[in-house]
Design a protein around this motif. Sequence first.
Motif, PDB file in Angstrom:
ATOM      1  N   GLN A 180      -2.909  -3.982 -12.546  1.00 23.67           N
ATOM      2  CA  GLN A 180      -3.367  -5.266 -12.023  1.00 23.67           C
ATOM      3  C   GLN A 180      -2.509  -5.721 -10.847  1.00 23.67           C
ATOM      4  OE1 GLN A 180      -3.481  -7.382 -15.782  1.00 23.67           O
ATOM      5  NE2 GLN A 180      -5.700  -7.127 -15.909  1.00 23.67           N
ATOM      6  N   ASP A 181      -1.235  -5.448 -10.896  1.00 25.98           N
ATOM      7  CA  ASP A 181      -0.358  -5.770  -9.776  1.00 25.98           C
ATOM      8  C   ASP A 181      -0.706  -4.934  -8.542  1.00 25.98           C
ATOM      9  OD1 ASP A 181       1.971  -7.165  -8.671  1.00 25.98           O
ATOM     10  OD2 ASP A 181       2.923  -5.181  -8.698  1.00 25.98           O
ATOM     11  N   LYS A 210      -9.096  -7.561 -19.549  1.00 23.27           N
ATOM     12  CA  LYS A 210      -8.180  -7.703 -20.687  1.00 23.27           C
ATOM     13  C   LYS A 210      -7.810  -6.332 -21.228  1.00 23.27           C
ATOM     14  CE  LYS A 210      -9.548 -12.291 -22.131  1.00 23.27           C
ATOM     15  NZ  LYS A 210     -10.829 -12.741 -21.655  1.00 23.27           N
ATOM     16  N   LYS A 214      -4.016  -6.406  -6.717  1.00 21.64           N
ATOM     17  CA  LYS A 214      -4.038  -7.805  -6.253  1.00 21.64           C
ATOM     18  C   LYS A 214      -3.565  -7.892  -4.824  1.00 21.64           C
ATOM     19  CE  LYS A 214      -3.688  -9.888 -10.745  1.00 21.64           C
ATOM     20  NZ  LYS A 214      -2.925 -10.630 -11.681  1.00 21.64           N
ATOM     21  N   ALA A 243      -0.672  -4.156 -16.785  1.00 20.82           N
ATOM     22  CA  ALA A 243      -0.017  -5.117 -15.883  1.00 20.82           C
ATOM     23  C   ALA A 243       0.321  -4.451 -14.547  1.00 20.82           C
ATOM     24  CB  ALA A 243       1.241  -5.686 -16.531  1.00 20.82           C
ATOM     25  N   TYR A 244       0.791  -3.196 -14.596  1.00 16.48           N
ATOM     26  CA  TYR A 244       1.109  -2.473 -13.360  1.00 16.48           C
ATOM     27  C   TYR A 244      -0.154  -2.256 -12.518  1.00 16.48           C
ATOM     28  CZ  TYR A 244       2.543   1.207 -10.169  1.00 16.48           C
ATOM     29  OH  TYR A 244       2.779   1.941  -9.046  1.00 16.48           O
ATOM     30  N   ALA A 251      -0.162  -2.283 -22.562  1.00 16.34           N
ATOM     31  CA  ALA A 251       0.000  -3.568 -21.866  1.00 16.34           C
ATOM     32  C   ALA A 251       0.805  -3.419 -20.576  1.00 16.34           C
ATOM     33  CB  ALA A 251       0.659  -4.578 -22.794  1.00 16.34           C
ATOM     34  N   ALA A 252       1.857  -2.609 -20.599  1.00 16.31           N
ATOM     35  CA  ALA A 252       2.690  -2.434 -19.401  1.00 16.31           C
ATOM     36  C   ALA A 252       1.917  -1.734 -18.287  1.00 16.31           C
ATOM     37  CB  ALA A 252       3.957  -1.648 -19.747  1.00 16.31           C
ATOM     38  N   ASP A 253       1.143  -0.709 -18.634  1.00 23.05           N
ATOM     39  CA  ASP A 253       0.348  -0.004 -17.623  1.00 23.05           C
ATOM     40  C   ASP A 253      -0.742  -0.905 -17.055  1.00 23.05           C
ATOM     41  OD1 ASP A 253       1.804   2.373 -17.786  1.00 23.05           O
ATOM     42  OD2 ASP A 253       0.506   3.193 -19.345  1.00 23.05           O
TER      43      ASP A 253
END
Length: 149
Positions: A145-146, A118, A149, A142-143, A138-140
């Motif tokens: 986590q992408d 989180k 994966k 998400a990046y 939040a944007a970093d």
Amino acid sequence: MKRYAIIILLVIVAAFGGLLVFCESHDNRTADSLSAYCRIDFQGLRGSDGTATSAKFTIWDTRYNGEKPSTHLKLYTDDKVWELTAAVKQEKSGLWQKTNVLSVFLPSAALSAIADAKTVRCEFSYPNGKTIDLPLNAADLAYWQDQVK
């Protein structure tokens, strides 16, 4: 003539003092996220089957003093601490500026922790006692986590 010399001297002292104040405030700047403080890059590395196997994380921290940061870097994924050893080099980036580059490869075990996190924070420090401990925005996050994966 003395009056002009005094005025010139005061202008020089004021300009030099202003430069010192600017440099000190830049090296002690504050921010609410790591990418607001310095430039960062994160690249997920994949094996031949396409799965994430590791990741490379790089920080560029521009400063006016000549200190190099410690090679000890901590990455926090929620409550888990990943103690890492970074490669550190220093580049001249301006007349008085230097950019410290910290690069580290994350172990594959950290990738799933990043994917599920989180919050992710990074901490590194300088010999003078200055510690930078900032979260990803939040944007970093998400990046990152992408990328894993």
